[in-house]
Enzyme design. Structure first.
Site, short mmCIF file in Angstrom:
data_model
loop_
_atom_site.label_atom_id
_atom_site.label_comp_id
_atom_site.label_asym_id
_atom_site.label_seq_id
_atom_site.Cartn_x
_atom_site.Cartn_y
_atom_site.Cartn_z
N CYS A 184 0.49 -0.97 -0.07
CA CYS A 184 0.32 -0.29 -0.13
C CYS A 184 0.72 1.24 0.13
O CYS A 184 2.25 1.06 0.34
CB CYS A 184 -1.39 0.14 1.05
SG CYS A 184 -2.17 -1.39 1.27
N ASP A 185 -0.12 2.24 0.09
CA ASP A 185 0.42 2.97 -0.19
C ASP A 185 2.10 4.11 0.22
O ASP A 185 3.09 4.10 -0.30
CB ASP A 185 -0.49 4.37 -0.16
CG ASP A 185 -1.95 4.60 -0.08
OD1 ASP A 185 -2.30 3.10 -0.41
OD2 ASP A 185 -2.42 5.38 -0.30
N CYS A 192 -6.53 -1.28 -2.55
CA CYS A 192 -7.70 -1.08 -3.60
C CYS A 192 -7.10 -1.09 -5.42
O CYS A 192 -6.24 -0.34 -5.93
CB CYS A 192 -8.22 -0.25 -3.26
SG CYS A 192 -8.54 0.82 -1.21
N GLU A 228 -3.62 13.80 3.06
CA GLU A 228 -4.36 14.28 2.41
C GLU A 228 -6.21 13.99 2.69
O GLU A 228 -6.52 14.30 3.57
CB GLU A 228 -4.34 12.71 2.08
CG GLU A 228 -3.21 11.89 1.47
CD GLU A 228 -3.71 9.76 0.85
OE1 GLU A 228 -4.82 9.37 1.31
OE2 GLU A 228 -3.17 9.70 0.11
N SER A 237 -5.20 11.94 -2.07
CA SER A 237 -5.68 10.28 -1.98
C SER A 237 -5.09 10.14 -3.64
O SER A 237 -5.91 10.65 -4.46
CB SER A 237 -7.24 9.13 -1.90
OG SER A 237 -7.01 8.03 -1.90
#
Length: 547
Positions: free
Chosen positions: A118-119, A187, A436, A462
């Site tokens: 993830c991010d 996602c 964000e 995001s």
């Protein structure tokens, strides 16, 4: 012979490992491979990594190495959306890097495999691997599959918009919650998570073709076993990140990020990674390349497809093949192959998902660097997701100091078409942590204002977000940048074609306001975020904790 574990000076080290169940042969004669596992059973992107780690170990053992698994922190940023603590996420990138550096240094591993999905966690483990500069493979966890609601695809990014203002206990909301995240994985849009998974492959730090394999596909396990085998060979070859990460490799990543309409956060991460690797990379590289690279990837929010569609269309090698005339084809991956050799084996199986440069999604690229008297250093807009009618717009400023306050104003009907929302003091030092801005952007979409209202901020977004939204404004407001001097009613203009972000007030008026401005009190005065605010660089320098 593993020299670090032989001889009198290594007695204590050998004794410690024997206490863990390892024998003399494993300790003295085989490569020691650290398996960095960012497993977190409360984060869908990382909930399945325990299983992948076990498969990696099989590959390491089979190739004659010894795996040593250890944990590094991970989070799911969506767990904290809407809360002030969302500011922790970017700073967590440096925490992850430090965890990798700390354990790997003390335990003297010969090589690393780093599992992340993830991010901020992917660039965090990558920073750690670059810092250690020992043979390393970054294995990404892949994306989740796509849910369905009333006959239509539903993704996690749809949840906030589809349920805003609805009764949380209604059947509609419950049904949407139940299908939005169908299984483990990141996602499945071109958010920051998948953008960074792809970047690891373009940078040559993972096996070709594997970064976008969905989390639950059997292919992901096969790739994990291959990675376990490959890292042992890399130790024997002494193939390190520094052998792969050249300026040309990073420029390939910049080109690809723009062509795929990647998350604006990628700019922060690539600049931070390049700095760690001792490679020159600046916002100006994104500006220069962005003017000549079209957006060819139809993954949401630039198009209508998902990362699962992208992978099934041929994934990263297929996209790179379409872009090959723009790339440095002699760049190498951890397999030892050149980029040219990798794309020679690729094919584009769906030209609607991965377009050719002759038939792009947009001709102006997926990202644009803006400058002007409101952003003297730089600002960023994801131009491929901006409606054509808003690629040049002006409006009255409506000023807020928090994302929550901006979202509240939208929901109360206080934001009208033609306004430009200003959300400031959310930058790296001001938030601190460069929060964000998700509540206000989702609210604009939910209230049908995303094609008539602009938003500018020194925070970030995001990878889910879309519309005429400008972020990463530098200098940030907390440092006294022009954004700190904006007042309600000022006219702000954005022109993507001309790459400008301006405020319609005179230089004399700007100086007058600047003379009266006072820096606000820090929002955080202790803990990791206080350390981050003291040590972080500005957004155009990657916003990392570096001296």
């Amino acid at each position: 012979m593993n020299e670090k574990f032989v001889g009198t000076d290594a007695i204590m080290r050998r004794a410690m490992l024997k206490g863990c169940g390892f024998g003399d042969d494993d300790i003295k004669t085989k490569p020691h491979i650290g398996i960095v596992n960012t497993y977190n059973e409360g984060a869908p992107g990382h909930a399945h990594l325990k299983q992948l780690s076990e498969v990696i170990k099989q590959g390491v053992w089979a190739a004659g190495g010894v795996p040593f698994e250890f944990g590094a922190p991970s989070t799911c940023g969506d767990m904290i959306v809407g809360e002030e603590e969302l500011k922790f996420e970017l700073a967590g990138r440096d925490v992850v890097a430090q965890a990798v550096e700390y354990v790997s240094t003390v335990h003297q591993f010969d090589g690393l495999i780093l599992l992340a999905s993830c991010d901020n966690i992917i660039p965090g483990v990558a920073l750690g691997a670059i810092r250690m500069n020992i043979p390393s493979i970054i294995l990404t966890g892949g994306s989740m599959l796509v849910g369905e609601y009333q006959g239509e695809e539903i993704l996690p990014c749809d949840v906030g918009v589809m349920t805003m203002g609805k009764d949380a206990e209604s059947e509609r909301v419950k049904e949407i919650e139940n299908v939005a995240c169908m299984c483990p994985g990141a996602c499945s849009t071109m958010g920051t998570a998948n953008s960074m998974q792809i970047m690891m492959e373009v940078l040559g730090l993972t096996l070709p073709g594997v970064s976008t394999i969905p989390a639950v596909y059997a292919d992901k396990q096969r790739a994990s076993r291959l990675a376990g085998k490959r890292i042992v060979d890399m130790v024997k070859e002494d193939l390190k990140p520094s052998n792969v990460l050249t300026r040309e490799t990073f420029l390939n990543a910049v080109t690809t990020d723009i062509a795929m309409g990647g998350s604006t956060n990628v700019i922060l991460h690539l600049i931070a990674l390049a700095r760690e690797a001792g490679v020159e990379l600046t916002v100006d590289d994104f500006d220069r390349i962005g003017r000549n690279v079209p957006c060819v990837c139809g993954v949401k929010p630039s198009g209508d497809y998902t990362i699962v569609d992208f992978h099934n269309a041929g994934g990263v090698p297929a996209m790179l093949k379409e872009l090959q005339s723009l790339l440095y084809l002699d760049s190498k991956a951890i397999t030892g192959e050149t980029l040219q050799e990798i794309i020679n084996k690729a094919s584009n199986k769906n030209p609607d998902v991965i377009r050719s440069m002759d038939n792009p999604i947009t001709s102006d690229g997926g990202l644009t660097i803006l400058r002007g008297n409101l952003a003297p250093n730089s600002a960023i807009i994801r131009s491929s997701s901006v409606p054509e009618s808003m690629k040049k717009f002006s409006g009255r400023a409506r000023v807020f100091h928090r994302d929550q306050d901006g979202a509240k104003a939208i929901k109360e009907g206080k934001i009208q078409p033609g306004d430009v929302m200003v959300i400031r003091y959310e930058g790296p030092k001001g938030a601190p942590g460069m929060k964000e801005i998700m509540l206000s952007t989702d609210a604009l979409v939910a209230h049908g204002l995303d094609d008539s209202v602009g938003l500018v901020t020194d925070g970030r977004f995001s990878g889910f977000n879309r519309g005429p939204i400008v972020g990463h404004i530098t200098p940030e407001a907390f440092e006294g940048g022009p954004l700190a001097l904006v007042e309600d009613g000022d006219i702000i203009s954005v022109d993507i074609k001309e790459a400008t972000l301006t405020i319609d007030i005179s230089e004399e008026e700007m100086k007058r306001r600047g003379a009266n401005w006072q820096q606000p009190e820090p929002k955080v005065k202790q803990g990791m975020m206080r350390l981050y605010s003291k040590m972080c660089r500005s957004a155009e320098e990657g916003a990392g904790m570096t001296l």
